[in-house]
Write a protein that holds these residues in place. Structure first.
Motif, PDB file in Angstrom:
ATOM      1  N   CYS A 122      87.145  -6.543  12.588  1.00 30.68           N
ATOM      2  CA  CYS A 122      86.717  -7.201  11.341  1.00 30.68           C
ATOM      3  C   CYS A 122      87.876  -7.952  10.688  1.00 30.68           C
ATOM      4  CB  CYS A 122      86.140  -6.172  10.371  1.00 30.68           C
ATOM      5  SG  CYS A 122      87.219  -4.747  10.085  1.00 30.68           S
ATOM      6  N   PRO A 123      88.461  -8.954  11.363  1.00 30.54           N
ATOM      7  CA  PRO A 123      89.656  -9.621  10.821  1.00 30.54           C
ATOM      8  C   PRO A 123      89.419 -10.341   9.508  1.00 30.54           C
ATOM      9  CG  PRO A 123      88.752 -10.869  12.665  1.00 30.54           C
ATOM     10  CD  PRO A 123      88.009  -9.560  12.622  1.00 30.54           C
ATOM     11  N   THR A 124      88.227 -10.904   9.317  1.00 27.87           N
ATOM     12  CA  THR A 124      87.986 -11.713   8.117  1.00 27.87           C
ATOM     13  C   THR A 124      87.683 -10.865   6.881  1.00 27.87           C
ATOM     14  OG1 THR A 124      85.664 -11.936   8.751  1.00 27.87           O
ATOM     15  CG2 THR A 124      87.168 -13.672   9.444  1.00 27.87           C
ATOM     16  N   TYR A 125      87.591  -9.555   7.037  1.00 31.69           N
ATOM     17  CA  TYR A 125      87.299  -8.688   5.909  1.00 31.69           C
ATOM     18  C   TYR A 125      88.545  -8.007   5.353  1.00 31.69           C
ATOM     19  CZ  TYR A 125      82.380  -9.261   7.019  1.00 31.69           C
ATOM     20  OH  TYR A 125      81.146  -9.796   7.249  1.00 31.69           O
ATOM     21  N   LEU A 126      89.703  -8.280   5.952  1.00 34.24           N
ATOM     22  CA  LEU A 126      90.941  -7.647   5.503  1.00 34.24           C
ATOM     23  C   LEU A 126      91.671  -8.606   4.568  1.00 34.24           C
ATOM     24  CD1 LEU A 126      92.113  -6.200   8.945  1.00 34.24           C
ATOM     25  CD2 LEU A 126      90.585  -5.168   7.250  1.00 34.24           C
TER      26      LEU A 126
END
Length: 536
Positions: free
Chosen positions: A111-115
């Motif tokens: 989930c890279p875009t949620y960090l």
């Protein structure tokens, strides 16, 4: 994902920006000469390869399993506010520093875009190692400046692909990290002179990767002088505006790199004179990449004693004369990786690529005995040599089947029958092919190649983009290659677009349908009282 929108927090993003398709140039494998590097995690298009988890040959470590489970359930756990605040956030802050890189890698994949910036800085900006790449959309200028908080603890820093972060921002951060041993700024296109000035304080640097940055030779020289006794890896690929004249500004009379093992200078607008001068200052050199340069006479004036110890040599898209290559190969006794892609093609233009190729069938047949004498050779690339055809079968028989990594992409003359030597002539006398990675994109193969490919029991990565292979042929390849985990099918017209990225799932579904059909026939036969032979 509708539940995400109902529980917004400062650490979680609720939207995912579109990802741009990377542009691949002719003749090049990838930025790091690794096919996996070209794969964008999370790329939703059919151009992404089909993948499946590898078969485990041993039980993973408990920390590895725990990290994966946490990453897969991260969003759900984070939205349980009471649980997160009272327990999980405290436990995450107390996580040993040695486990942080593993957990951040798993979260980046899932989930890279949620960090967000706040989450990353709070929980991961500590310890000796940190890796940030451009898939982490929460990373911004403030995140790079926050690296200062890691101060003397940070030893290993990788920040790659951030094209909008200014040079001064990198400089402000690196100035406070004097104990760096490894610095990777690959693809940070604004990192330049100011960053290099700040890096001069990193006198213990061992690995420096400045590929596709704005670093200048004049700014690089003081940095090299500061860490010349410890530097073992130097990568300078694809930096614009380098010329022979500017390159020489880096080569001060007192510059030597006695510990340098790896040098990558591909895609620089320089010729052999300054490059040979640099390699002469690297007596311990083992790996050299001069692809896409104007070099015609490598090692001219170089100490001949260095050559027998070279382990890797990449010469893709250079114009080295064939006789010089023929005389060079027998001296490379320790070579494990060799790239002879697109020989004779201009590194700057592909408009006349067919007429400029120098590697022909007759020349390759002369090369084969020399390649065969390289007993340690495991990686071979002939990508983009468009004049090759009939010599490919003998090459695979003598050399290719014994390699672990073979790239024959963009060779239109490659046909299915040329892959026949992958099958052992005698199962008892000849060992199976050792190939683990085979790249056959944009070639003339079709389903006739399936039995040859299926004989490669060790195959883990196969790319057949823009070929005539169909689903039927590829299913038979899956049956024989049980270790296969990655399959590239971009623009493979014989495979439905909807299946190209999920081909392994399609194969499993087909197998399940066949199983159910057989079971149904068996039940029908037993109901009718038929013997096995009558209904099988």
């Amino acid at each position: 994902m509708s539940h995400i929108g109902r529980h917004t927090t400062p650490f979680i993003r609720t939207s995912m920006p579109p990802r741009k398709r990377a542009k691949i140039e002719f003749g090049a494998a990838t930025e790091d000469d690794n096919p996996s590097a070209a794969i964008g995690a999370g790329n939703p298009s059919s151009s992404a390869p089909s993948t499946r988890p590898p078969r485990y040959t041993s039980v993973p470590k408990l920390t590895t399993l725990a990290s994966r489970v946490f990453a897969e359930n991260f969003l759900r756990l984070h939205h349980r506010e009471t649980l997160w605040k009272e327990r999980l956030s405290v436990q995450l802050l107390g996580l040993p520093e040695t486990l942080l890189p593993l957990l951040l890698l798993d979260l980046t994949q899932v989930c890279p875009t949620y960090l967000t910036h706040g989450f990353l800085v709070t929980y991961f900006f500590r310890g000796h190692s940190l890796t940030l790449d451009s898939s982490l959309t929460g990373v911004n200028n403030h995140s790079i400046r926050a690296l200062q908080r890691m101060s003397t603890n940070l030893r290993d820093l990788e920040v790659s692909g951030f094209k909008k972060v200014p040079d001064k921002t990198f400089a402000d951060a690196i100035r406070h990290l004097p104990n760096l041993r490894r610095l990777v700024l690959r693809g940070c296109s604004l990192a330049g002179p100011a960053t290099m000035k700040a890096a001069e304080s990193c006198t213990q640097m061992q690995i420096a990767n400045f590929n596709y940055t704005a670093v200048t030779p004049a700014a690089l020289q003081p940095f090299l002088l500061a860490c010349h006794k410890t530097l073992t890896v130097l990568k300078l690929a694809g930096i614009p505006n380098w010329t022979d004249a500017t390159f020489r500004k880096m080569l001060s009379p007192d510059l030597t790199l006695p510990q340098l093992l790896t040098l990558k200078v591909c895609r620089l607008n320089v010729s052999e004179a300054p490059l040979n001068d640099l390699t002469n200052r690297c007596p311990a050199l083992r790996r050299l990449d001069i692809s896409f340069t104007a070099v015609r006479h490598p090692f001219q004036g170089t100490s001949i004693g260095t050559l027998p110890f070279l382990e890797k040599l990449y010469l893709t898209s250079t114009s080295i004369p064939n006789p010089e290559l023929l005389s060079l190969l027998p001296q490379l006794n320790s070579l494990t990786s060799l790239a002879l892609g697109a020989l004779g093609a201009s590194p700057r233009s592909i408009s006349a690529i067919d007429s400029s190729m120098t590697l022909t069938d007759s020349v390759l047949l002369q090369f084969i005995p020399h390649l065969q004498s390289l007993k340690m050779l495991t990686n071979l690339s002939l990508v983009g040599n468009t004049k090759l055809s009939s010599s490919l079968g003998p090459l695979i028989a003598a050399v290719g089947r014994n390699c672990k990594w073979l790239n024959l992409s963009s060779i239109p003359g490659l046909r299915s029958q040329h892959l026949a030597p992958l099958v052992p002539d005698d199962e008892l006398a000849e060992a199976p092919s050792r190939l683990e990675t085979l790249l056959l994109n944009n070639t003339g193969i079709d389903d006739d190649a399936a039995p040859f490919l299926a004989s490669c029991a060790s195959l883990r990565w196969l790319e057949v983009a823009e070929t005539k292979m169909t689903s039927d042929g590829l299913f038979s390849v899956l049956d024989g290659c049980v270790l296969l985990t990655t399959l590239g099918l971009k623009s493979c017209r014989g495979v439905r677009v909807s299946n190209r990225r999920r081909f392994f799932e399609a194969g499993l579904l087909l197998f399940q349908c066949h199983t159910l059909l057989i079971q149904a026939f068996c039940r029908y036969g037993k109901k009718k009282g038929l013997r096995n032979a009558e209904y099988e």
